[in-house]
Design a protein around this motif. Structure first.
Motif, PDB file in Angstrom:
ATOM      1  N   ILE A  26       0.849  -1.205   0.000  1.00  0.00           N
ATOM      2  CA  ILE A  26       0.000   0.000   0.000  1.00  0.00           C
ATOM      3  C   ILE A  26       0.879   1.247   0.000  1.00  0.00           C
ATOM      4  O   ILE A  26       0.636   2.217  -0.724  1.00  0.00           O
ATOM      5  CB  ILE A  26      -0.924   0.003   1.237  1.00  0.00           C
ATOM      6  CG1 ILE A  26      -1.891  -1.185   1.179  1.00  0.00           C
ATOM      7  CG2 ILE A  26      -1.685   1.318   1.341  1.00  0.00           C
ATOM      8  CD1 ILE A  26      -2.691  -1.383   2.457  1.00  0.00           C
ATOM      9  N   TYR A  27       1.910   1.216   0.835  1.00  0.00           N
ATOM     10  CA  TYR A  27       2.819   2.360   0.974  1.00  0.00           C
ATOM     11  C   TYR A  27       3.559   2.639  -0.340  1.00  0.00           C
ATOM     12  O   TYR A  27       3.632   3.778  -0.795  1.00  0.00           O
ATOM     13  CB  TYR A  27       3.791   2.041   2.109  1.00  0.00           C
ATOM     14  CG  TYR A  27       4.892   3.044   2.322  1.00  0.00           C
ATOM     15  CD1 TYR A  27       4.678   4.173   3.103  1.00  0.00           C
ATOM     16  CD2 TYR A  27       6.147   2.839   1.759  1.00  0.00           C
ATOM     17  CE1 TYR A  27       5.704   5.084   3.319  1.00  0.00           C
ATOM     18  CE2 TYR A  27       7.172   3.741   1.967  1.00  0.00           C
ATOM     19  CZ  TYR A  27       6.940   4.865   2.746  1.00  0.00           C
ATOM     20  OH  TYR A  27       7.953   5.761   2.950  1.00  0.00           O
ATOM     21  N   GLU A  28       4.070   1.586  -0.968  1.00  0.00           N
ATOM     22  CA  GLU A  28       4.809   1.756  -2.236  1.00  0.00           C
ATOM     23  C   GLU A  28       3.882   2.268  -3.339  1.00  0.00           C
ATOM     24  O   GLU A  28       4.247   3.137  -4.127  1.00  0.00           O
ATOM     25  CB  GLU A  28       5.439   0.427  -2.675  1.00  0.00           C
ATOM     26  CG  GLU A  28       6.509  -0.126  -1.746  1.00  0.00           C
ATOM     27  CD  GLU A  28       7.814   0.658  -1.815  1.00  0.00           C
ATOM     28  OE1 GLU A  28       7.996   1.439  -2.760  1.00  0.00           O
ATOM     29  OE2 GLU A  28       8.636   0.510  -0.891  1.00  0.00           O
ATOM     30  N   ASP A  29       2.664   1.701  -3.387  1.00  0.00           N
ATOM     31  CA  ASP A  29       1.697   2.158  -4.390  1.00  0.00           C
ATOM     32  C   ASP A  29       1.385   3.638  -4.195  1.00  0.00           C
ATOM     33  O   ASP A  29       1.269   4.391  -5.165  1.00  0.00           O
ATOM     34  CB  ASP A  29       0.396   1.345  -4.294  1.00  0.00           C
ATOM     35  CG  ASP A  29       0.572  -0.067  -4.817  1.00  0.00           C
ATOM     36  OD1 ASP A  29       1.624  -0.362  -5.417  1.00  0.00           O
ATOM     37  OD2 ASP A  29      -0.342  -0.893  -4.608  1.00  0.00           O
ATOM     38  N   ALA A  30       1.230   4.028  -2.935  1.00  0.00           N
ATOM     39  CA  ALA A  30       0.897   5.428  -2.647  1.00  0.00           C
ATOM     40  C   ALA A  30       2.036   6.347  -3.062  1.00  0.00           C
ATOM     41  O   ALA A  30       1.821   7.388  -3.688  1.00  0.00           O
ATOM     42  CB  ALA A  30       0.609   5.600  -1.160  1.00  0.00           C
ATOM     43  N   ARG A  31       3.258   5.955  -2.744  1.00  0.00           N
ATOM     44  CA  ARG A  31       4.402   6.794  -3.109  1.00  0.00           C
ATOM     45  C   ARG A  31       4.507   6.911  -4.628  1.00  0.00           C
ATOM     46  O   ARG A  31       4.774   7.989  -5.161  1.00  0.00           O
ATOM     47  CB  ARG A  31       5.689   6.190  -2.523  1.00  0.00           C
ATOM     48  CG  ARG A  31       6.909   6.936  -2.952  1.00  0.00           C
ATOM     49  CD  ARG A  31       8.167   6.383  -2.323  1.00  0.00           C
ATOM     50  NE  ARG A  31       8.320   6.816  -0.951  1.00  0.00           N
ATOM     51  CZ  ARG A  31       9.402   6.545  -0.216  1.00  0.00           C
ATOM     52  NH1 ARG A  31      10.379   5.831  -0.713  1.00  0.00           N
ATOM     53  NH2 ARG A  31       9.502   6.995   1.016  1.00  0.00           N
ATOM     54  N   ARG A  32       4.274   5.806  -5.313  1.00  0.00           N
ATOM     55  CA  ARG A  32       4.330   5.828  -6.775  1.00  0.00           C
ATOM     56  C   ARG A  32       3.238   6.748  -7.324  1.00  0.00           C
ATOM     57  O   ARG A  32       3.496   7.573  -8.204  1.00  0.00           O
ATOM     58  CB  ARG A  32       4.179   4.406  -7.322  1.00  0.00           C
ATOM     59  CG  ARG A  32       4.400   4.299  -8.831  1.00  0.00           C
ATOM     60  CD  ARG A  32       4.491   2.853  -9.287  1.00  0.00           C
ATOM     61  NE  ARG A  32       5.579   2.139  -8.656  1.00  0.00           N
ATOM     62  CZ  ARG A  32       5.443   1.144  -7.769  1.00  0.00           C
ATOM     63  NH1 ARG A  32       4.243   0.722  -7.440  1.00  0.00           N
ATOM     64  NH2 ARG A  32       6.493   0.576  -7.237  1.00  0.00           N
ATOM     65  N   ALA A  33       2.030   6.624  -6.785  1.00  0.00           N
ATOM     66  CA  ALA A  33       0.917   7.460  -7.263  1.00  0.00           C
ATOM     67  C   ALA A  33       1.210   8.937  -7.020  1.00  0.00           C
ATOM     68  O   ALA A  33       0.971   9.784  -7.884  1.00  0.00           O
ATOM     69  CB  ALA A  33      -0.374   7.051  -6.557  1.00  0.00           C
ATOM     70  N   LEU A  34       1.764   9.243  -5.841  1.00  0.00           N
ATOM     71  CA  LEU A  34       2.047  10.641  -5.494  1.00  0.00           C
ATOM     72  C   LEU A  34       3.093  11.240  -6.415  1.00  0.00           C
ATOM     73  O   LEU A  34       2.974  12.382  -6.842  1.00  0.00           O
ATOM     74  CB  LEU A  34       2.530  10.734  -4.036  1.00  0.00           C
ATOM     75  CG  LEU A  34       1.448  10.587  -2.961  1.00  0.00           C
ATOM     76  CD1 LEU A  34       2.074  10.337  -1.598  1.00  0.00           C
ATOM     77  CD2 LEU A  34       0.559  11.832  -2.915  1.00  0.00           C
ATOM     78  N   THR A  35       4.145  10.467  -6.711  1.00  0.00           N
ATOM     79  CA  THR A  35       5.209  11.053  -7.526  1.00  0.00           C
ATOM     80  C   THR A  35       4.895  10.931  -9.011  1.00  0.00           C
ATOM     81  O   THR A  35       5.283  11.801  -9.783  1.00  0.00           O
ATOM     82  CB  THR A  35       6.573  10.422  -7.208  1.00  0.00           C
ATOM     83  OG1 THR A  35       6.500   9.014  -7.373  1.00  0.00           O
ATOM     84  CG2 THR A  35       6.986  10.742  -5.780  1.00  0.00           C
ATOM     85  N   ASP A  36       4.162   9.894  -9.406  1.00  0.00           N
ATOM     86  CA  ASP A  36       3.775   9.821 -10.825  1.00  0.00           C
ATOM     87  C   ASP A  36       2.893  11.015 -11.186  1.00  0.00           C
ATOM     88  O   ASP A  36       2.870  11.448 -12.343  1.00  0.00           O
ATOM     89  CB  ASP A  36       3.034   8.509 -11.119  1.00  0.00           C
ATOM     90  CG  ASP A  36       4.005   7.346 -11.322  1.00  0.00           C
ATOM     91  OD1 ASP A  36       5.227   7.587 -11.328  1.00  0.00           O
ATOM     92  OD2 ASP A  36       3.537   6.209 -11.463  1.00  0.00           O
TER      93      ASP A  36
END
Lengths: 198, 198
Positions: free
Chosen positions: A122-132
């Motif tokens: 969940i954390y990695e997906d969120a970081r990816r979504a935020l920076t993408d």
């Protein structure tokens, strides 16, 4: 019709309970967030809560998903025309969130970085979504010299690590840095990572 | 004299065993590093190893301290006059270390970020030592416009988080970025954080 209405009502009740869960998480680590505590706070029985959330792990996952969705929402690009002002506004919202939800946020980062694979996902997906999301402004990016490529997306994700680590350390010990100075320094780094060298 | 010689010999034997421990950690996570494995590798009895390291946790701590000392040593400033070349050399040594010791390094980061307070302490101290070293070149820093203050030391530590996160992600998926391109981007960020704005 009735079935739909009842289902909506259950979902909306669950959302209300998640609101309370996220508020409880703000001031305590994830491992102290129990269904018992939520039951006390919401004034309903534990049995009913298990009906909504299954078990403690599922409850934690649901609360963390909600917290992550909240962060994504509050850091959404504002309607500033200037991309630097836009970035400063998003960063500022992130910093304020971490200040206001410090205990829970730190425990989430630790759980994700430690051994909990589902939370890490969940954390990695969120970081990816935020920076993408940085690369979403297709109109303005080219004019700014930003290259959208796997390489710059990788570097933008590294920037998120810089932001998170620095903000958490700054909350612990501000080191003479004002909030605005912090935001400016962090924002100034991003172009160095994602703008193609001249 | 004899006592001293015997003690030295024990310490030096312990150092040799730590060398083997660090080599074993390179290709496996910390939790798979056991005294039994070290005994097999070193060709000595488990009983003797417990004499050197006490218990598994103490053994892990000793190996991690050694790994951290290795990283500190190999990233020591080279004798380049140019500070940018010096930074690129240190960063390059770090990247190569993480590539060569990937399994163990990732497990160390996770253990430190997760719940192990002693490992977290060693890890935080190491990161502080590595980034504080940036400010050691008292001669050249002023000419470069670098401010040595609690604020810039805080930001330099955040830079280390960017470096670590990006390098680990780059090893997983290089995303079209060469090693040199990676080093250049990471090195270019540091001045933005620690050089006083004009």
């Amino acid at each position: 019709m009735t079935t739909t209405r009842v289902r909506m009502s259950k979902e909306s009740r669950r959302e209300q309970l998640l609101d309370i869960g996220v508020q409880l998480l703000a001031t305590r680590p994830l491992e102290e967030l129990s269904i018992e505590l939520l039951a006390d706070e919401a004034g309903i029985s534990r049995g009913l809560l298990y009906h909504y959330f299954g078990n403690k792990q599922d409850f934690h996952i649901a609360v963390v998903r909600r917290a992550v969705a909240d962060i994504y929402a509050i850091t959404a690009p504002s309607d500033h025309d200037d991309p630097v002002e836009q970035l400063l506004a998003s960063l500022g919202a992130y910093v304020d969130y971490v200040v206001d939800n410090h205990e829970g946020y730190v425990s989430l980062v630790r759980a994700a970085a430690g051994g909990n694979e589902e939370l890490r996902g969940i954390y990695e997906d969120a970081r990816r979504a935020l920076t993408d999301r940085v690369f979403d402004r297709a109109d303005g990016l080219e004019a700014l010299g930003v290259t959208d490529s796997p390489a710059t997306r990788l570097l933008a994700r590294g920037w998120a690590a810089l932001v998170e680590d620095t903000v958490l350390e700054w909350i612990r010990e501000p080191s003479g840095l004002t909030r605005d100075q912090l935001l400016e320094r962090l924002a100034a780094v991003l172009p160095v990572l994602i703008v193609a060298p001249a």
